[in-house]
Design a protein around this motif. Structure first.
Motif, PDB file in Angstrom:
ATOM      1  N   GLU A 162       0.810  -1.221   0.000  1.00 41.62           N
ATOM      2  CA  GLU A 162       0.000   0.000   0.000  1.00 41.62           C
ATOM      3  C   GLU A 162       0.842   1.269   0.000  1.00 41.62           C
ATOM      4  O   GLU A 162       0.314   2.365  -0.219  1.00 41.62           O
ATOM      5  CB  GLU A 162      -0.938   0.012   1.209  1.00 41.62           C
ATOM      6  CG  GLU A 162      -0.260   0.121   2.568  1.00 41.62           C
ATOM      7  CD  GLU A 162       0.183  -1.219   3.151  1.00 41.62           C
ATOM      8  OE1 GLU A 162       0.545  -1.250   4.341  1.00 41.62           O
ATOM      9  OE2 GLU A 162       0.156  -2.221   2.405  1.00 41.62           O
ATOM     10  N   GLU A 166       1.273   4.947  -7.180  1.00 43.39           N
ATOM     11  CA  GLU A 166       0.513   4.430  -8.305  1.00 43.39           C
ATOM     12  C   GLU A 166       1.445   4.281  -9.510  1.00 43.39           C
ATOM     13  O   GLU A 166       2.324   5.106  -9.743  1.00 43.39           O
ATOM     14  CB  GLU A 166      -0.626   5.411  -8.625  1.00 43.39           C
ATOM     15  CG  GLU A 166      -1.722   4.835  -9.488  1.00 43.39           C
ATOM     16  CD  GLU A 166      -1.395   4.906 -10.967  1.00 43.39           C
ATOM     17  OE1 GLU A 166      -0.661   5.840 -11.359  1.00 43.39           O
ATOM     18  OE2 GLU A 166      -1.859   4.015 -11.704  1.00 43.39           O
ATOM     19  N   ARG A 167       1.273   3.199 -10.240  1.00 48.33           N
ATOM     20  CA  ARG A 167       2.224   2.810 -11.278  1.00 48.33           C
ATOM     21  C   ARG A 167       2.510   3.934 -12.274  1.00 48.33           C
ATOM     22  O   ARG A 167       3.672   4.229 -12.588  1.00 48.33           O
ATOM     23  CB  ARG A 167       1.671   1.572 -12.002  1.00 48.33           C
ATOM     24  CG  ARG A 167       2.649   0.896 -12.938  1.00 48.33           C
ATOM     25  CD  ARG A 167       2.095  -0.463 -13.348  1.00 48.33           C
ATOM     26  NE  ARG A 167       3.070  -1.183 -14.154  1.00 48.33           N
ATOM     27  CZ  ARG A 167       3.055  -1.186 -15.487  1.00 48.33           C
ATOM     28  NH1 ARG A 167       2.125  -0.518 -16.145  1.00 48.33           N
ATOM     29  NH2 ARG A 167       3.974  -1.863 -16.155  1.00 48.33           N
ATOM     30  N   ASN A 168       1.486   4.565 -12.782  1.00 53.63           N
ATOM     31  CA  ASN A 168       1.691   5.599 -13.789  1.00 53.63           C
ATOM     32  C   ASN A 168       2.341   6.850 -13.216  1.00 53.63           C
ATOM     33  O   ASN A 168       2.983   7.618 -13.936  1.00 53.63           O
ATOM     34  CB  ASN A 168       0.367   5.963 -14.465  1.00 53.63           C
ATOM     35  CG  ASN A 168      -0.007   4.958 -15.543  1.00 53.63           C
ATOM     36  OD1 ASN A 168       0.868   4.302 -16.106  1.00 53.63           O
ATOM     37  ND2 ASN A 168      -1.283   4.823 -15.815  1.00 53.63           N
ATOM     38  N   ASP A 245       7.644  -3.176 -17.026  1.00 55.52           N
ATOM     39  CA  ASP A 245       6.962  -4.314 -17.643  1.00 55.52           C
ATOM     40  C   ASP A 245       7.834  -5.558 -17.637  1.00 55.52           C
ATOM     41  O   ASP A 245       7.331  -6.676 -17.520  1.00 55.52           O
ATOM     42  CB  ASP A 245       6.556  -3.951 -19.074  1.00 55.52           C
ATOM     43  CG  ASP A 245       5.548  -2.814 -19.099  1.00 55.52           C
ATOM     44  OD1 ASP A 245       4.368  -3.075 -18.811  1.00 55.52           O
ATOM     45  OD2 ASP A 245       5.944  -1.672 -19.377  1.00 55.52           O
ATOM     46  N   LYS A 314       1.043  -7.976 -20.425  1.00 63.58           N
ATOM     47  CA  LYS A 314      -0.119  -7.187 -20.808  1.00 63.58           C
ATOM     48  C   LYS A 314       0.316  -5.833 -21.358  1.00 63.58           C
ATOM     49  O   LYS A 314       1.429  -5.379 -21.141  1.00 63.58           O
ATOM     50  CB  LYS A 314      -1.044  -6.991 -19.598  1.00 63.58           C
ATOM     51  CG  LYS A 314      -1.628  -8.286 -19.063  1.00 63.58           C
ATOM     52  CD  LYS A 314      -2.509  -8.006 -17.859  1.00 63.58           C
ATOM     53  CE  LYS A 314      -3.107  -9.300 -17.304  1.00 63.58           C
ATOM     54  NZ  LYS A 314      -3.960  -9.041 -16.118  1.00 63.58           N
ATOM     55  N   ASN A 317       0.355  -0.146 -18.813  1.00 63.72           N
ATOM     56  CA  ASN A 317      -0.687   0.643 -18.134  1.00 63.72           C
ATOM     57  C   ASN A 317      -1.906  -0.189 -17.740  1.00 63.72           C
ATOM     58  O   ASN A 317      -2.866   0.342 -17.210  1.00 63.72           O
ATOM     59  CB  ASN A 317      -1.137   1.819 -19.026  1.00 63.72           C
ATOM     60  CG  ASN A 317      -2.018   2.812 -18.270  1.00 63.72           C
ATOM     61  OD1 ASN A 317      -1.806   3.018 -17.082  1.00 63.72           O
ATOM     62  ND2 ASN A 317      -2.986   3.405 -18.938  1.00 63.72           N
ATOM     63  N   THR A 318      -1.883  -1.514 -17.951  1.00 63.53           N
ATOM     64  CA  THR A 318      -3.055  -2.310 -17.586  1.00 63.53           C
ATOM     65  C   THR A 318      -2.802  -3.211 -16.380  1.00 63.53           C
ATOM     66  O   THR A 318      -3.699  -3.926 -15.964  1.00 63.53           O
ATOM     67  CB  THR A 318      -3.510  -3.184 -18.766  1.00 63.53           C
ATOM     68  OG1 THR A 318      -2.463  -4.104 -19.114  1.00 63.53           O
ATOM     69  CG2 THR A 318      -3.842  -2.325 -19.968  1.00 63.53           C
ATOM     70  N   GLN A 319      -1.586  -3.215 -15.849  1.00 60.09           N
ATOM     71  CA  GLN A 319      -1.301  -4.087 -14.721  1.00 60.09           C
ATOM     72  C   GLN A 319      -2.015  -3.583 -13.469  1.00 60.09           C
ATOM     73  O   GLN A 319      -2.085  -2.385 -13.210  1.00 60.09           O
ATOM     74  CB  GLN A 319       0.210  -4.157 -14.467  1.00 60.09           C
ATOM     75  CG  GLN A 319       0.987  -4.819 -15.606  1.00 60.09           C
ATOM     76  CD  GLN A 319       2.458  -4.939 -15.260  1.00 60.09           C
ATOM     77  OE1 GLN A 319       2.849  -4.740 -14.115  1.00 60.09           O
ATOM     78  NE2 GLN A 319       3.282  -5.262 -16.241  1.00 60.09           N
ATOM     79  N   SER A 320      -2.553  -4.531 -12.714  1.00 60.31           N
ATOM     80  CA  SER A 320      -3.231  -4.167 -11.473  1.00 60.31           C
ATOM     81  C   SER A 320      -2.211  -3.857 -10.385  1.00 60.31           C
ATOM     82  O   SER A 320      -1.048  -4.249 -10.466  1.00 60.31           O
ATOM     83  CB  SER A 320      -4.138  -5.307 -11.023  1.00 60.31           C
ATOM     84  OG  SER A 320      -3.375  -6.492 -10.833  1.00 60.31           O
ATOM     85  N   ALA A 321      -2.650  -3.173  -9.352  1.00 57.73           N
ATOM     86  CA  ALA A 321      -1.765  -2.831  -8.241  1.00 57.73           C
ATOM     87  C   ALA A 321      -1.319  -4.095  -7.521  1.00 57.73           C
ATOM     88  O   ALA A 321      -2.116  -5.013  -7.307  1.00 57.73           O
ATOM     89  CB  ALA A 321      -2.484  -1.898  -7.275  1.00 57.73           C
ATOM     90  N   PRO A 322      -0.041  -4.192  -7.166  1.00 56.68           N
ATOM     91  CA  PRO A 322       0.447  -5.394  -6.496  1.00 56.68           C
ATOM     92  C   PRO A 322      -0.123  -5.544  -5.087  1.00 56.68           C
ATOM     93  O   PRO A 322      -0.461  -4.561  -4.426  1.00 56.68           O
ATOM     94  CB  PRO A 322       1.964  -5.193  -6.451  1.00 56.68           C
ATOM     95  CG  PRO A 322       2.155  -3.713  -6.520  1.00 56.68           C
ATOM     96  CD  PRO A 322       1.025  -3.193  -7.374  1.00 56.68           C
TER      97      PRO A 322
END
Length: 340
Positions: A162, A166-168, A245, A314, A317-322
């Motif tokens: 947590e 955020e990835r982006n 990625d 994938k 920008n489509t990977q979910s949060a770990p």
């Protein structure tokens, strides 16, 4: 007054210091944390609320051992936590630990070469000199993992899930400077300084082979002959791994377990180490390839593996949060439950 934990984390790379900080920053909410390290990177990063006793990495063997002895025998602490080397990196703890019989001593048992365990009779030494042994996510196939009372945790990570940006945010910020629609190939040069040139050459080849991707090299210092536009200097590195990625790096503790935690495929080059068995660790990761160290052979194999993985991962920008469990938190409670 808060009790003090002293963490012995000598070792030339990132691994020992990063593990110490992973535990120390969590425990610092409840304890005073002191860390002994000779990592050359110790002066370049945040100490995460811990007091770091830095021994210069070029101090020499005798001077380093003397400094360790001075710290251990002359400061006040209520618990000694030793990372990886029960007798110390240079054997300097062998005659110090018996003098600390009134202070609880805890060994963090990362995987080490079984020949070293036998040669130094570490089984008997650990049973005689440590009150608790914790395995930080390395499994049960370890030389000392069957000792009485050994406790296990998930791998230790310097950020909880947590806490990751955020990835982006990481991708598009000044850290990585990559458009969110572009795939990132990250070369993680977290090993020894002498290996930086290998990773630099690999990054340049990847930059040529995959012009549609953004290739970045994560390293404490910008490698020679490497454009600064490809270089990232950021700690903790897990934030950059999570935003990538594909990662290419060594088979060290941090690289393997951080990639596994954030769900990013790792192409790992297993480097030879005196004590660490990188090939063994790399072989159990996600998408990890055991690539020979010989650079001439490693490059084409690494590129071929990256090409395959690029078709599998994938769209950027489509990977979910770990989501993962941080073993450092588990370890803190295990140590505190020992009435410390």
């Amino acid at each position: 007054m808060n009790k003090t934990w002293l963490i012995y984390a000598l070792g030339g790379g990132w691994g020992h210091l990063n593990r110490a900080l992973s535990l120390g920053r969590i425990a610092a909410k409840y304890r005073k944390i002191r860390i002994i390290t000779n990592s050359p990177y110790a002066q370049k990063i945040s100490h995460e609320g811990c007091l770091v006793h830095w021994i210069p990495d070029d101090a020499g063997f005798s001077a380093t051992c003397l400094k360790v002895r001075e710290i251990l025998l002359n400061i006040d602490y209520d618990c000694l936590i030793v990372d990886t080397f029960p007798r110390g990196l240079g054997g300097e703890l062998a005659d110090i630990l018996p003098q600390l019989h009134s202070i609880p001593r805890i060994l963090i048992h990362r995987d080490i070469n079984p020949k070293y365990i036998i040669a130094k009779n570490l089984r008997d030494f650990v049973m005689a000199n440590f009150n608790l042994v914790i395995v930080p996510g390395e499994g049960t196939d370890l030389g000392l993992a069957d000792l009485p009372g050994v406790q296990h945790t998930a791998p230790w990570l310097i950020r909880n899930a947590e806490e990751l940006p955020e990835r982006n945010t990481t991708r598009t910020s000044r850290i990585m400077k990559v458009d969110k629609s572009v795939k990132i190939i990250l070369v993680c040069a977290a090993g020894q300084a002498s290996e930086l040139n290998i990773f630099s050459q690999l990054a340049l080849r990847l930059h040529q082979e995959f012009p549609e991707c953004a290739v970045r090299i994560l390293a404490a210092n910008c490698p020679e002959n490497c454009p600064e536009s490809l270089w990232i200097s950021h700690h903790p590195g897990i934030e950059c791994l999570a935003a990538s990625d594909i990662v290419i790096g060594g088979g060290g503790y941090n690289t393997v377990y951080e990639c596994a935690a954030v769900g990013v495929p790792l192409v790992a080059l297993a480097f030879e180490r005196l004590y660490d068995r990188q090939a063994k660790r790399a072989s159990k990761g996600y998408y990890v390839q055991d690539i020979e160290q010989a650079f001439g052979k490693a490059v084409p194999e690494a590129i071929a593996t990256v090409r395959i993985l690029l078709n599998q991962v994938k769209t950027a920008n489509t990977q979910s949060a770990p989501a993962y469990v941080n073993g450092a938190v588990q370890a803190m409670y295990q140590i505190m439950s020992y009435k410390l």
